[in-house]
Design a protein around this motif. Structure first.
Motif, short mmCIF file in Angstrom:
data_model
loop_
_atom_site.label_atom_id
_atom_site.label_comp_id
_atom_site.label_asym_id
_atom_site.label_seq_id
_atom_site.Cartn_x
_atom_site.Cartn_y
_atom_site.Cartn_z
N LYS A 116 2.25 -14.75 10.83
CA LYS A 116 2.17 -14.14 9.74
C LYS A 116 2.13 -12.40 9.77
O LYS A 116 2.48 -11.86 8.58
CB LYS A 116 0.92 -14.62 8.71
CG LYS A 116 1.32 -16.14 8.64
CD LYS A 116 2.38 -16.35 7.95
CE LYS A 116 2.41 -17.80 7.77
NZ LYS A 116 3.62 -18.55 7.47
N THR A 117 1.51 -11.82 11.01
CA THR A 117 1.58 -10.53 11.02
C THR A 117 2.15 -9.76 12.21
O THR A 117 2.04 -10.63 13.31
CB THR A 117 0.13 -9.99 10.69
OG1 THR A 117 -0.68 -10.45 12.01
CG2 THR A 117 -0.56 -10.48 9.69
N LYS A 118 2.43 -8.55 12.52
CA LYS A 118 3.05 -7.93 13.34
C LYS A 118 1.64 -8.07 14.54
O LYS A 118 2.07 -8.33 15.84
CB LYS A 118 3.27 -6.53 13.12
CG LYS A 118 3.66 -5.94 14.35
CD LYS A 118 4.36 -4.49 14.25
CE LYS A 118 5.04 -3.90 15.54
NZ LYS A 118 5.43 -2.75 15.43
N GLU A 119 0.51 -7.90 14.25
CA GLU A 119 -0.66 -8.05 15.20
C GLU A 119 -0.78 -9.33 15.85
O GLU A 119 -0.81 -9.54 17.03
CB GLU A 119 -1.99 -7.47 14.55
CG GLU A 119 -2.12 -6.00 14.18
CD GLU A 119 -0.94 -5.93 12.83
OE1 GLU A 119 -0.72 -6.75 11.86
OE2 GLU A 119 -0.86 -4.73 12.63
N GLU A 120 -0.54 -10.58 14.95
CA GLU A 120 -0.67 -11.82 15.52
C GLU A 120 0.64 -11.98 16.68
O GLU A 120 0.64 -12.55 17.73
CB GLU A 120 -0.59 -12.76 14.39
CG GLU A 120 -0.82 -14.22 14.99
CD GLU A 120 -0.69 -15.17 13.66
OE1 GLU A 120 -0.90 -16.33 14.07
OE2 GLU A 120 -0.50 -15.05 12.81
N LEU A 121 1.83 -11.42 15.99
CA LEU A 121 2.98 -11.51 16.88
C LEU A 121 2.85 -10.85 18.46
O LEU A 121 2.99 -11.31 19.32
CB LEU A 121 4.25 -10.81 16.43
CG LEU A 121 5.39 -10.96 16.97
CD1 LEU A 121 6.69 -11.09 15.93
CD2 LEU A 121 5.57 -9.57 17.68
N LEU A 122 2.31 -9.75 18.26
CA LEU A 122 2.06 -8.84 19.40
C LEU A 122 0.84 -9.60 20.50
O LEU A 122 0.87 -9.75 21.68
CB LEU A 122 1.65 -7.38 19.36
CG LEU A 122 2.93 -6.52 18.57
CD1 LEU A 122 2.25 -5.31 18.28
CD2 LEU A 122 4.02 -6.64 19.45
N SER A 123 -0.04 -10.18 19.83
CA SER A 123 -1.19 -10.66 20.53
C SER A 123 -0.80 -12.07 21.29
O SER A 123 -0.75 -12.27 22.44
CB SER A 123 -2.34 -11.26 19.44
OG SER A 123 -3.37 -11.85 20.26
N LYS A 124 0.28 -12.84 20.54
CA LYS A 124 0.83 -13.99 21.21
C LYS A 124 1.87 -13.50 22.16
O LYS A 124 1.86 -14.24 23.22
CB LYS A 124 1.57 -14.94 20.34
CG LYS A 124 0.36 -15.78 19.40
CD LYS A 124 1.24 -16.74 18.41
CE LYS A 124 0.19 -17.59 17.96
NZ LYS A 124 0.89 -18.93 17.27
#
Length: 164
Positions: A82-90
């Motif tokens: 749902k967020t860019k931060e989650e995308l980058l974390s994964k």
């Protein structure tokens, strides 16, 4: 096999990781979730799939089947990020898992038999399989980013010559 094969393949994986990151940085955060239609993948969905695949394939690489029982592959193709931060974390978690596994290998390991979906492969074949798989998805990320960004796209390689 040359002892520098592992360094060479790490360099190739790093190159594809970097290309995708350069493409994603050109995309506005909210557009990372854009889908051409409900059946197509967004950049975020592709990242989620790569993350799931990388964790499954590279966790306990030499001792467990690369298709882990805990993997939920079909869910990788749902809009769960749902967020860019989650995308980058994964994104980073997947790549870290891959590079940790590669760093643990020696040239002598390349002929060991492992399994992916119960299919026997040498470590060398498994590495090549994943390099091909990931490069195809990086190409999709680049294509989507280029479509989304449009005329303001900055080439990731040699730009087309502009007519004067």
């Amino acid at each position: 096999m040359e002892p520098n094969y592992l360094e060479s393949v790490k360099k190739e994986f790093t190159k594809y990781k970097s290309l995708a990151e350069k493409a994603m940085t050109q995309v506005d955060d909210d557009k990372l979730f854009w889908q051409y239609n409900p059946e197509s993948n967004s950049i975020a969905i592709i990242v989620n799939h790569l993350w799931g695949n990388m964790l499954s394939r590279w966790t306990n690489f030499l001792v467990e089947d690369g298709e882990k029982a805990w993997r939920k592959r079909d869910e990788e193709f749902e809009s769960v990020i749902k967020t860019k931060e989650e995308l980058l974390s994964k994104w980073n978690a997947g790549w870290n898992c891959l590079f940790t596994a590669l760093d643990s290998l020696t040239v002598d390991d390349l002929s060991i038999k492992i399994f992916i979906r119960e299919e026997p492969l040498t470590v060398l074949d498994a590495i090549n399989r994943q390099l091909t798989h990931y490069s195809s998805h990086v190409g999709q990320i680049i294509f989507l980013a280029k479509m989304i960004v449009g005329d303001s796209w900055e080439s990731l390689s040699i730009p087309k010559k502009k007519s004067s």
